[in-house]
Design a protein around this motif. Structure first.
Motif: not given
Length: 476
Positions: A352-354, A398-399, A415-417
Motif C-alpha cells: 500500500l505504501v509503495d 483485482e489482479r 499490477g498484483l500488489g
C-alpha cells in the motif's frame, strides 16, 4: 397445453402453481369447516328441534285421545269412581305433555303455543269435572258440559295435529338443507383431494427439478474448482520453471558487472539485473496468488505487540517512500496484540505504501497512521495523488487492474500488489478498504482483529520514525 410445458420448464413457476394449489386447498378446507359448522347448526338447531316438536306433539295427541276415551267411558257407564279417576290421570298426562312442549319451545309464532294449549285443557277440566257425577241428578247440565268438553278436546287435538304437522315440515326442510350441505361437503372433499394430488405432483416435480439443478450447480462448482486448481497448478509450474532461468540470468549479469567494472556496455547488464529482479518478484507474486486460490499459503502466525509492529512497519515504510522521492509522516497509536504472520502483513502494508508513493506526485506526502478501536487494529495509508474515481474503487483490488488502464513506466510494478495485500489481510481474518476523499488523494485502510486471548500489558512508549516528542513529524 402449451402453458403446462412452459410451467414445467421453469421450476419457480411450478413452485408458484404448487403454492397456489395449497392456498386453494386451505381455502377449500376453510369452506369445508364452515360447511361443517352449518351442518352442525342444522342438526343441533333445526332438525333436532323439528323432530322433538313432532314427537312431543304426537305424544300430546295420544294423551288427548286417551282423555277423550275415558270421557266417553263415563258417558256410557255412568259416574263410576274408577272412570272419574281415569279422567284425572289422563288430564294430568295431557298437562305433562304440554309442559314438555313448553320446555322445548315452539319457535313458529303462528303455531299454537303451549300457554293456549294449557288454557284449553284447563277449560275442559274445570268445565266438565264439577258435573261429572251429576249425570243422574241433573242430566241436562251433564249433557251440556259433556258436549262442550268433547268440543274442547277436539280443538286441543286439532292444535296438537297442527303442531305435529309443523314439526314434520320443519324436519323435512332441515333434511333438505342437510342434504345440500352434504353435497357441498362432497364437492369440497373432491376439490381438496384433487388439489392435494395436483400439489403433490407439482411439489414432486419441483423437488425433482431442484435436485437436477443442485446436481448441475455442484457439477459447475466442481468444474470451476477444477479449472481454478488447474490454473493455479499452471501458474505454480510456470513460476517454478521461470525461477531457475531468471536466477541464472541475474547471476550471470551480476558476474559480468563484477569482473569488468569499466565495460563500455555496462548499462545493458545493469538493465538485465533490474528486469530480472522485477520478473523474479512477479513470479513470487503469481506463485503466492496461485497458492491462495487453492488453499491457504504457508503462514507462520504468532501474537505480535501492536506498538512494536507498527513502529517497525513505519521504519520500513519511510525507507520505501523515500526511494520514490516522497515525504513521509506517521501518527501511530494503539495497544494490545494481534495474531499475524509479521513478514506477510508487512508485505501487505508495504504494498500500500509503495502504491501510494508511486502514484503520488514527486515530493508528495505519504502518511501512515494506526489506532485500535472496536476490538480491531486500523492501519491507514494515505497519499496526495490524483485519487481514484468512484467507479474504479470496486476494481482496484483485482489482479493486473490499473486505474484507467494505464501502465506508466514510472509506476512500474506488476499490477498484483493490491490483490496480494487483500489476500494476505483476508487470510488473517481482516479486511481492506479503499476511499477517495473529495479533496483528492487515496486512503487505504487495513483492519485486523485484536488477539483477545492475549492480555495486553502497558509497555514503554515507542518512538516511531518521523516523530519527535510525541508530535507528528515529516521526512523526505
Amino acid at each position: 397445453m402449451g402453458w403446462i410445458k412452459k410451467t414445467a420448464s421453469q421450476p419457480w413457476l411450478v413452485a408458484v402453481v404448487a403454492g397456489s394449489l395449497i392456498a386453494m386447498i386451505a381455502l377449500a378446507g376453510l369452506v369445508g369447516l364452515m360447511n361443517n359448522l352449518y351442518v352442525k347448526k342444522i342438526t343441533d338447531g333445526g332438525l333436532e328441534h323439528a323432530v322433538q316438536l313432532e314427537t312431543r306433539s304426537s305424544n300430546l295427541r295420544d294423551a288427548v285421545s286417551e282423555l277423550q276415551f275415558h270421557h266417553r267411558d263415563l258417558l256410557l257407564y255412568g259416574p263410576v269412581e274408577e272412570h272419574v279417576q281415569d279422567i284425572d290421570r289422563a288430564y294430568d298426562d295431557v298437562i305433562e305433555q304440554i309442559d314438555l312442549l313448553d320446555s322445548l319451545g315452539v319457535r313458529d309464532p303462528e303455531a299454537p303455543q303451549p300457554d293456549s294449549l294449557r288454557r284449553m285443557a284447563n277449560a275442559y277440566y274445570e268445565g266438565f269435572k264439577p258435573v261429572a257425577d251429576r249425570q243422574a241428578s241433573d242430566p241436562g247440565a251433564f249433557e251440556l258440559a259433556s258436549d262442550r268438553g268433547l268440543a274442547q278436546l277436539a280443538e286441543l287435538d286439532r292444535a296438537a295435529v297442527d303442531l305435529e304437522a309443523r314439526g314434520q315440515d320443519r324436519a323435512a326442510e332441515a333434511l333438505v338443507d342437510l342434504s345440500a350441505a352434504e353435497d357441498v361437503e362432497r364437492i369440497v372433499l373432491i376439490l381438496v383431494a384433487t388439489g392435494l394430488v395436483l400439489a403433490l405432483i407439482a411439489l414432486t416435480y419441483t423437488g425433482w427439478r431442484m435436485m437436477l439443478l443442485i446436481g448441475e450447480l455442484r457439477g459447475l462448482h466442481a468444474e470451476q474448482r477444477a479449472a481454478a486448481e488447474a490454473r493455479a497448478d499452471f501458474l505454480a509450474d510456470v513460476s517454478h520453471e521461470l525461477r531457475t532461468p531468471l536466477t541464472v540470468l541475474r547471476s550471470n549479469a551480476e558476474f559480468g558487472l563484477a569482473i569488468d567494472k569499466d565495460w563500455a556496455h555496462r548499462d545493458v547488464l545493469e538493465e538485465v539485473v533490474k528486469e530480472s529482479v522485477h520478473m523474479s518478484r512477479m513470479v513470487e507474486d503469481l506463485l503466492f496468488l496461485a497458492r491462495s486460490d487453492t488453499s491457504s499459503p504457508p503462514m507462520e502466525t504468532r501474537p505480535v505487540s501492536v506498538p512494536l509492529f507498527v513502529a517497525d512497519l513505519a521504519g520500513r515504510s519511510e525507507v520505501l517512500a523515500r526511494e520514490h522521492g516522497s515525504r513521509f509522516e506517521t501518527g501511530l497509536e494503539g495497544e494490545g496484540e494481534i495474531r499475524i504472520d509479521p513478514s506477510r502483513m508487512e508485505q501487505a502494508v508495504l504494498a500500500l505504501v509503495d502504491n501510494a508513493a508511486k502514484y503520488g506526485p514527486v515530493g508528495g506526502l505519504v502518511s501512515l497512521t494506526s489506532s485500535t478501536d472496536g476490538g480491531e487494529l486500523r492501519i491507514e495509508v494515505a497519499d496526495e495523488g490524483p485519487g481514484i474515481p468512484r467507479e474504479e474503487l470496486e476494481r482496484i483490488f483485482e489482479r493486473f487492474h490499473r486505474v484507467g488502464g494505464t501502465r506508466s513506466r514510472r509506476a512500474g510494478g506488476s499490477g498484483l500488489g493490491l490483490s496480494i495485500a487483500k489476500s494476505i489481510v483476508e487470510l488473517h481474518g481482516g479486511r481492506i478498504e479503499a476511499q477517495a476523499p473529495p479533496g483528492g488523494g487515496t486512503r487505504m485502510t487495513v483492519c485486523l482483529p485484536l488477539d483477545h486471548a492475549a492480555k495486553p500489558a502497558p509497555g514503554p512508549a515507542v518512538e516511531a520514525p518521523g516523530r519527535e516528542g510525541g508530535t507528528v513529524g515529516r521526512s523526505g
